[in-house]
Motif scaffolding. Structure first.
Motif, PDB file in Angstrom:
ATOM      1  N   THR A 227       8.281 -20.108 -30.181  1.00  0.00           N
ATOM      2  CA  THR A 227       7.938 -20.106 -31.606  1.00  0.00           C
ATOM      3  C   THR A 227       6.496 -19.660 -31.813  1.00  0.00           C
ATOM      4  OG1 THR A 227       9.534 -21.850 -32.092  1.00  0.00           O
ATOM      5  CG2 THR A 227       7.731 -21.555 -33.669  1.00  0.00           C
ATOM      6  N   PHE A 230       6.492 -15.800 -31.413  1.00  0.00           N
ATOM      7  CA  PHE A 230       7.344 -14.880 -32.176  1.00  0.00           C
ATOM      8  C   PHE A 230       7.617 -15.283 -33.619  1.00  0.00           C
ATOM      9  CE2 PHE A 230       8.609 -14.208 -27.697  1.00  0.00           C
ATOM     10  CZ  PHE A 230       8.287 -12.851 -27.603  1.00  0.00           C
ATOM     11  N   SER A 233       6.626 -12.549 -36.164  1.00  0.00           N
ATOM     12  CA  SER A 233       7.517 -11.389 -36.038  1.00  0.00           C
ATOM     13  C   SER A 233       8.922 -11.735 -36.528  1.00  0.00           C
ATOM     14  CB  SER A 233       7.584 -10.926 -34.579  1.00  0.00           C
ATOM     15  OG  SER A 233       6.307 -10.592 -34.105  1.00  0.00           O
ATOM     16  N   TYR A 234       9.362 -12.971 -36.246  1.00  0.00           N
ATOM     17  CA  TYR A 234      10.688 -13.419 -36.663  1.00  0.00           C
ATOM     18  C   TYR A 234      10.790 -13.418 -38.187  1.00  0.00           C
ATOM     19  CZ  TYR A 234      14.736 -16.578 -37.063  1.00  0.00           C
ATOM     20  OH  TYR A 234      15.946 -17.145 -37.368  1.00  0.00           O
ATOM     21  N   ARG A 238      13.078 -10.952 -40.608  1.00  0.00           N
ATOM     22  CA  ARG A 238      14.032 -11.528 -41.558  1.00  0.00           C
ATOM     23  C   ARG A 238      13.616 -11.265 -43.006  1.00  0.00           C
ATOM     24  NH1 ARG A 238      17.153 -15.643 -39.253  1.00  0.00           N
ATOM     25  NH2 ARG A 238      18.275 -15.530 -41.233  1.00  0.00           N
ATOM     26  N   TRP A 290      15.980 -21.086 -38.375  1.00  0.00           N
ATOM     27  CA  TRP A 290      17.039 -20.072 -38.335  1.00  0.00           C
ATOM     28  C   TRP A 290      17.343 -19.559 -39.738  1.00  0.00           C
ATOM     29  CZ3 TRP A 290      22.713 -21.264 -38.978  1.00  0.00           C
ATOM     30  CH2 TRP A 290      23.502 -20.123 -38.777  1.00  0.00           C
ATOM     31  N   ILE A 355      15.390 -12.119 -27.818  1.00  0.00           N
ATOM     32  CA  ILE A 355      15.306 -11.211 -28.959  1.00  0.00           C
ATOM     33  C   ILE A 355      15.802  -9.823 -28.577  1.00  0.00           C
ATOM     34  CG2 ILE A 355      13.686 -10.007 -30.480  1.00  0.00           C
ATOM     35  CD1 ILE A 355      12.011 -12.628 -30.435  1.00  0.00           C
ATOM     36  N   MET A 360      16.946 -10.578 -33.165  1.00  0.00           N
ATOM     37  CA  MET A 360      16.052 -11.575 -33.738  1.00  0.00           C
ATOM     38  C   MET A 360      16.786 -12.752 -34.405  1.00  0.00           C
ATOM     39  SD  MET A 360      12.710 -12.005 -33.858  1.00  0.00           S
ATOM     40  CE  MET A 360      11.784 -10.471 -33.963  1.00  0.00           C
ATOM     41  N   LEU A 363      17.651 -15.893 -32.214  1.00  0.00           N
ATOM     42  CA  LEU A 363      16.618 -16.564 -31.416  1.00  0.00           C
ATOM     43  C   LEU A 363      16.775 -18.080 -31.422  1.00  0.00           C
ATOM     44  CD1 LEU A 363      13.997 -16.502 -29.764  1.00  0.00           C
ATOM     45  CD2 LEU A 363      12.727 -16.517 -31.927  1.00  0.00           C
ATOM     46  N   TYR A 364      16.825 -18.697 -32.592  1.00  0.00           N
ATOM     47  CA  TYR A 364      16.839 -20.167 -32.636  1.00  0.00           C
ATOM     48  C   TYR A 364      18.173 -20.790 -32.236  1.00  0.00           C
ATOM     49  CZ  TYR A 364      12.075 -20.162 -34.100  1.00  0.00           C
ATOM     50  OH  TYR A 364      10.716 -19.986 -34.104  1.00  0.00           O
TER      51      TYR A 364
END
Length: 397
Positions: A227, A230, A233-234, A238, A290, A355, A360, A363-364
């Motif tokens: 976390t 990223f 970027s995440y 999104r 998420w 990722i 992406m 990820l979570y």
């Protein structure tokens, strides 16, 4: 602060203050060092390697630091560690090549390893057995404060004056740690049962009894460090226009509050209950991240991450010392920190691989697998470790 009634409370308070400075120093450097290395003319891949060198070095040095802290004077070891941190951070400010920065990163990792293991071992040796848990919570509070202040100070100074003055500030923080530990009355001589007459103690790489605890903290650390690396970027991928800069300050404030409120529970509530509560909190955080459903959800996710990863750090560190016993706290603590280092080093790499391979948005959900894995480690190990320890302490698991 919860140290009243402890013999040598002033010594405990000084070590707590020193622990803030020793951790604030590398936390100030971490968000700046890759950018600084980039200004010296290297690509992203090399800057990432330079950024990770400190934790990789720490992982290698931990066993030596753990053995030394059980055998040697802890004031001397802490002074050497913090002094090395001060020198290497000052060196960053004068470095003119990426090679110099890489070498200094290794030296910084050695100093950090000595400080982190020796200072907690020294701190734990001053606490009565029935206060190890609450003491660990207080130590964790100071660490959380260092984790919040260090990056904020570094980014602010870098923005106003540039990289080199900001990195020099990290050297000043480490120097303050060196100064403070000189005022602790108890110099941290190890127990005679460890250093006294008898067969010479062999150097051990880790305490096998503490390995399950180290694995659990690794599994909670991986999602947190992924976390860290990223989340911006995440959110961009999104297309979520949120106050991402508020995430980690909210995490730090929440962790300070939780560790203060729960400080006595670390002595009275079983490890398993902490693990269950932290697992639920961590999964809630991953679910909110998420979905990224707004700023309020983002801040709640930060608080829940503090209740997951942050609280398990304290529970695992206290559990490690209880399992091994105070006379072996150095090696137990180094084993715990090896788990922490492993999670910190592998988290960004695992996050990046997830990722790249899954995309992406996945990820979570993928990182959430770490939580049932941690619970599985506990279920396998609890009978041989946690139940035995809890019966000895008269506590439930």
């Amino acid at each position: 602060m919860g140290i009243h009634g402890i013999k040598g409370a002033s010594d405990v308070a000084i070590i707590l203050a020193a622990s803030f400075f020793y951790l604030a120093s590398p936390m100030l450097v971490n968000p700046l060092i890759t950018g600084f290395a980039g200004t010296l003319g290297v690509g992203v891949a090399i800057t990432g390697l330079i950024g990770g060198l400190m934790n990789l070095c720490s992982l290698v040095v931990r066993p030596l630091a753990g053995n030394l802290s059980d055998l040697k004077n802890r004031r001397a070891l802490s002074s050497v560690g913090a002094g090395l941190m001060a020198l290497t951070c000052g060196g960053y400010a004068l470095a003119t090549s990426p090679v110099q920065v890489a070498i200094l990163r290794v030296g910084n990792g050695v100093g950090y390893s000595l400080c982190s293991v020796c200072m907690f071992t020294w701190f734990a040796s001053l606490l009565p057995a029935e206060r190890i848990g609450s003491g660990t919570g207080l130590f964790g509070m100071m660490n959380a404060l260092g984790m919040a202040v260090g990056p904020a100070l570094g980014i602010a100074v870098q923005g106003a004056f540039g990289y080199r003055p900001a990195l020099a500030c990290a050297g000043v923080l480490a120097g303050a740690c060196v100064l403070l530990v000189q005022f602790v009355g108890d110099s941290g001589e190890p127990s005679r049962s460890v250093t006294g007459a008898g067969p010479r103690r062999s150097v051990r790489l880790l305490d096998v009894r503490v390995v399950p605890v180290a694995l659990i903290v690794t599994l909670f650390t991986i999602p947190y460090t992924a976390t860290q690396s990223f989340i911006v970027s995440y959110a961009a991928a999104r297309d979520a226009r949120l106050m991402m800069s508020a995430f980690f300050p909210t995490y730090a404030v929440s962790l300070l509050a939780l560790r203060f409120l729960l400080r006595r529970w670390f002595d009275t509530v079983g490890f398993g209950r902490f693990l269950v509560a932290a697992s639920i909190s961590a999964l809630g955080s991953f679910a909110l991240l998420w979905r990224l459903g707004g700023n309020a959800a983002l801040l709640v996710a930060a608080a829940l991450m503090a209740g997951g990863y942050g609280i398990m750090c304290s529970a695992c560190q206290a559990g490690a010392v209880r399992i091994a016993g105070k006379e072996h706290a150095g090696l137990a603590n180094s084993t715990y920190y090896m788990g922490l280092d492993l999670g910190m080093a592998s988290g960004p790499m695992i996050g990046g691989a997830l990722i790249e391979s899954l995309g992406m948005p996945a990820l979570y959900p993928a990182l959430a697998v770490c939580v049932p894995m941690a619970v599985t480690v506990w279920l396998v190990a609890r009978r041989s470790l946690f139940v035995t320890q809890s019966r000895r302490d008269g506590r439930a698991t």
